[in-house]
Design a protein around this motif. Structure first.
Motif, short mmCIF file in Angstrom:
data_model
loop_
_atom_site.label_atom_id
_atom_site.label_comp_id
_atom_site.label_asym_id
_atom_site.label_seq_id
_atom_site.Cartn_x
_atom_site.Cartn_y
_atom_site.Cartn_z
N GLU A 18 0.89 -1.15 -0.12
CA GLU A 18 0.19 -0.01 0.04
C GLU A 18 0.81 1.33 0.10
OE1 GLU A 18 -3.39 0.05 -0.42
OE2 GLU A 18 -3.13 -2.01 -0.58
N THR A 19 2.12 0.92 -0.13
CA THR A 19 2.88 2.24 -0.22
C THR A 19 3.21 2.75 -1.79
OG1 THR A 19 3.93 1.71 1.86
CG2 THR A 19 5.21 3.34 0.20
N MET A 20 3.06 3.89 -2.06
CA MET A 20 3.45 4.31 -3.60
C MET A 20 4.63 4.17 -4.01
SD MET A 20 0.95 7.71 -3.82
CE MET A 20 1.98 8.56 -2.34
N ASN A 21 5.02 3.81 -5.20
CA ASN A 21 6.07 3.49 -5.87
C ASN A 21 6.55 4.76 -6.35
OD1 ASN A 21 5.90 0.14 -7.40
ND2 ASN A 21 5.72 0.77 -5.26
N VAL A 55 11.33 12.52 -17.40
CA VAL A 55 11.04 12.35 -15.74
C VAL A 55 10.21 13.70 -15.67
CG1 VAL A 55 11.65 12.17 -13.54
CG2 VAL A 55 13.32 11.42 -15.47
N SER A 56 8.87 13.24 -15.22
CA SER A 56 7.83 14.18 -14.76
C SER A 56 7.24 14.11 -13.36
CB SER A 56 6.85 14.49 -15.87
OG SER A 56 6.18 13.29 -15.85
N THR A 57 6.73 14.95 -12.80
CA THR A 57 6.26 14.70 -11.58
C THR A 57 4.88 14.94 -11.46
OG1 THR A 57 6.12 16.83 -10.69
CG2 THR A 57 8.29 15.88 -10.78
N VAL A 58 4.00 14.20 -10.34
CA VAL A 58 2.53 14.12 -10.00
C VAL A 58 2.25 15.21 -9.35
CG1 VAL A 58 0.75 12.99 -8.83
CG2 VAL A 58 2.30 11.73 -10.11
N VAL A 67 5.13 22.34 -1.99
CA VAL A 67 5.70 22.91 -0.95
C VAL A 67 6.18 21.90 -0.20
CG1 VAL A 67 5.18 24.41 1.03
CG2 VAL A 67 4.17 25.09 -0.96
N ALA A 68 7.39 22.07 0.29
CA ALA A 68 8.25 21.18 1.08
C ALA A 68 8.31 21.73 2.44
CB ALA A 68 9.56 20.77 0.46
N PRO A 69 7.64 21.39 3.42
CA PRO A 69 7.79 21.67 5.11
C PRO A 69 9.32 21.44 5.50
CG PRO A 69 6.34 19.92 5.05
CD PRO A 69 6.57 20.26 3.53
N TYR A 70 9.49 21.73 6.73
CA TYR A 70 10.80 21.15 7.58
C TYR A 70 10.66 19.73 7.49
CZ TYR A 70 13.83 19.71 11.28
OH TYR A 70 14.57 19.07 12.09
N GLY A 71 11.55 18.90 7.33
CA GLY A 71 11.63 17.72 7.52
C GLY A 71 11.50 16.64 5.99
N VAL A 72 10.76 15.61 6.10
CA VAL A 72 10.81 14.69 4.96
C VAL A 72 9.14 15.00 4.33
CG1 VAL A 72 11.00 12.66 3.81
CG2 VAL A 72 12.54 13.28 5.36
N SER A 73 9.24 15.27 2.97
CA SER A 73 7.94 15.24 2.06
C SER A 73 8.36 14.45 1.07
CB SER A 73 7.51 16.77 1.82
OG SER A 73 8.40 17.49 1.25
N VAL A 74 7.13 14.01 0.04
CA VAL A 74 7.29 13.44 -1.13
C VAL A 74 6.59 14.11 -2.24
CG1 VAL A 74 7.71 11.24 0.24
CG2 VAL A 74 5.18 11.86 -0.73
N ASP A 75 7.39 13.65 -3.37
CA ASP A 75 6.73 13.79 -4.65
C ASP A 75 6.45 12.58 -5.55
OD1 ASP A 75 5.17 14.78 -6.96
OD2 ASP A 75 6.72 16.38 -7.57
N ILE A 76 5.99 12.21 -6.45
CA ILE A 76 5.89 10.88 -7.18
C ILE A 76 6.35 11.26 -8.65
CG2 ILE A 76 4.52 9.08 -7.94
CD1 ILE A 76 2.36 10.00 -5.69
N LEU A 77 7.14 10.31 -9.09
CA LEU A 77 7.77 10.57 -10.41
C LEU A 77 7.22 9.53 -11.39
CD1 LEU A 77 11.84 10.64 -9.33
CD2 LEU A 77 10.18 12.53 -9.32
N ARG A 78 7.29 10.18 -12.57
CA ARG A 78 6.84 9.48 -13.70
C ARG A 78 7.67 9.36 -14.77
NH1 ARG A 78 1.05 12.37 -15.43
NH2 ARG A 78 0.57 10.16 -16.20
N PHE A 79 7.89 8.34 -15.43
CA PHE A 79 9.08 8.15 -16.58
C PHE A 79 8.36 7.74 -17.78
CE2 PHE A 79 11.12 6.26 -12.52
CZ PHE A 79 11.56 7.42 -11.96
N SER A 80 8.90 8.22 -18.84
CA SER A 80 8.28 7.90 -20.16
C SER A 80 9.43 7.96 -21.19
CB SER A 80 7.40 8.88 -20.61
OG SER A 80 7.71 10.37 -20.64
N GLY A 81 9.35 7.03 -22.29
CA GLY A 81 10.36 6.84 -23.12
C GLY A 81 11.19 5.74 -23.15
#
Length: 207
Positions: A18-21, A55-58, A67-81
């Motif tokens: 259940e964790t996003m790749n 490489v693009s992002t969600v 917006v990235a607060p203090y600490g750890v945040s995430v984005d999700i990457l997308r690959f094509s080609g």
């Protein structure tokens, strides 16, 4: 420089159910919330550049939208080609960084799908609204992404194949909630993808 406060780690598959790749972990060492503009270079398992992979992002860390607060945040990457399934890591370049206009709290704003009567339902069903909950002491400013995932063979990371915005920039009060109606393109996407195997409703700090 603000950009020196940022560091990054790519996690293709955490191994946790259940964790996003294809997550990009963004660590911000400053107490201020930052809005970076990033660019990415895809690398294979030998750290060689994959020149034809885009490489693009969600969530938009490549557009200053996250917006990235203090600490750890995430984005999700997308690959094509050509070579998109060979990506094992990414090299991150910080193009620019500004202090966010609206600071973000330490905790993620959570989402809950609702039916037309306001009842809680599964994200896999055809929902009519999304309830946002903010447990922090400060108001949150977020956007919602409705994500359809592919179903890759074993050993290949799961990728976001369709991303649809639900509503626009939404303010969620401290220790409060907000409800965003599903309409337009978002309603069409939910109708198309509901009762399928893999969707997510995610809120992310934005401006």
């Amino acid at each position: 420089m603000l950009s020196q406060a940022l560091s990054f780690r790519y996690v293709g598959d955490s191994g946790v159910d259940e964790t996003m790749n294809q997550q990009l972990e963004i660590k911000n060492a400053l107490p201020e919330s930052l809005a970076p503009v990033l660019s990415f270079t895809a690398l294979d398992k030998n750290e060689h550049v994959l020149p034809h992979v885009k490489v693009s992002t969600v969530y938009g860390s490549d557009r200053g939208n996250l917006v990235a607060p203090y600490g750890v945040s995430v984005d999700i990457l997308r690959f094509s080609g050509p070579g998109e399934h060979d990506v094992a890591d990414v090299r991150v370049t910080v193009r620019s960084t500004t202090e966010a206009r609206i600071p973000a709290g330490a905790h993620d704003v959570t989402t809950q799908a609702l039916d037309s009567h306001g009842r809680e339902i599964s994200r896999f069903e055809r929902f009519s609204a999304v309830r946002l909950t903010n447990e922090d002491d400060v108001p949150a400013s977020v956007r919602i992404a409705y994500i359809l995932w592919d179903q890759p063979p074993k050993g290949v990371t799961q990728q976001a194949v369709e991303v649809t915005a639900v509503g626009g920039l939404t303010q969620v009060p401290a220790h409060g909630t907000a409800v965003v109606k599903v309409s337009g393109k978002a309603a069409a996407a939910v109708a198309r993808n509901s009762n399928g195997p893999a969707v997510s409703i995610k809120a992310y700090n934005s401006q």
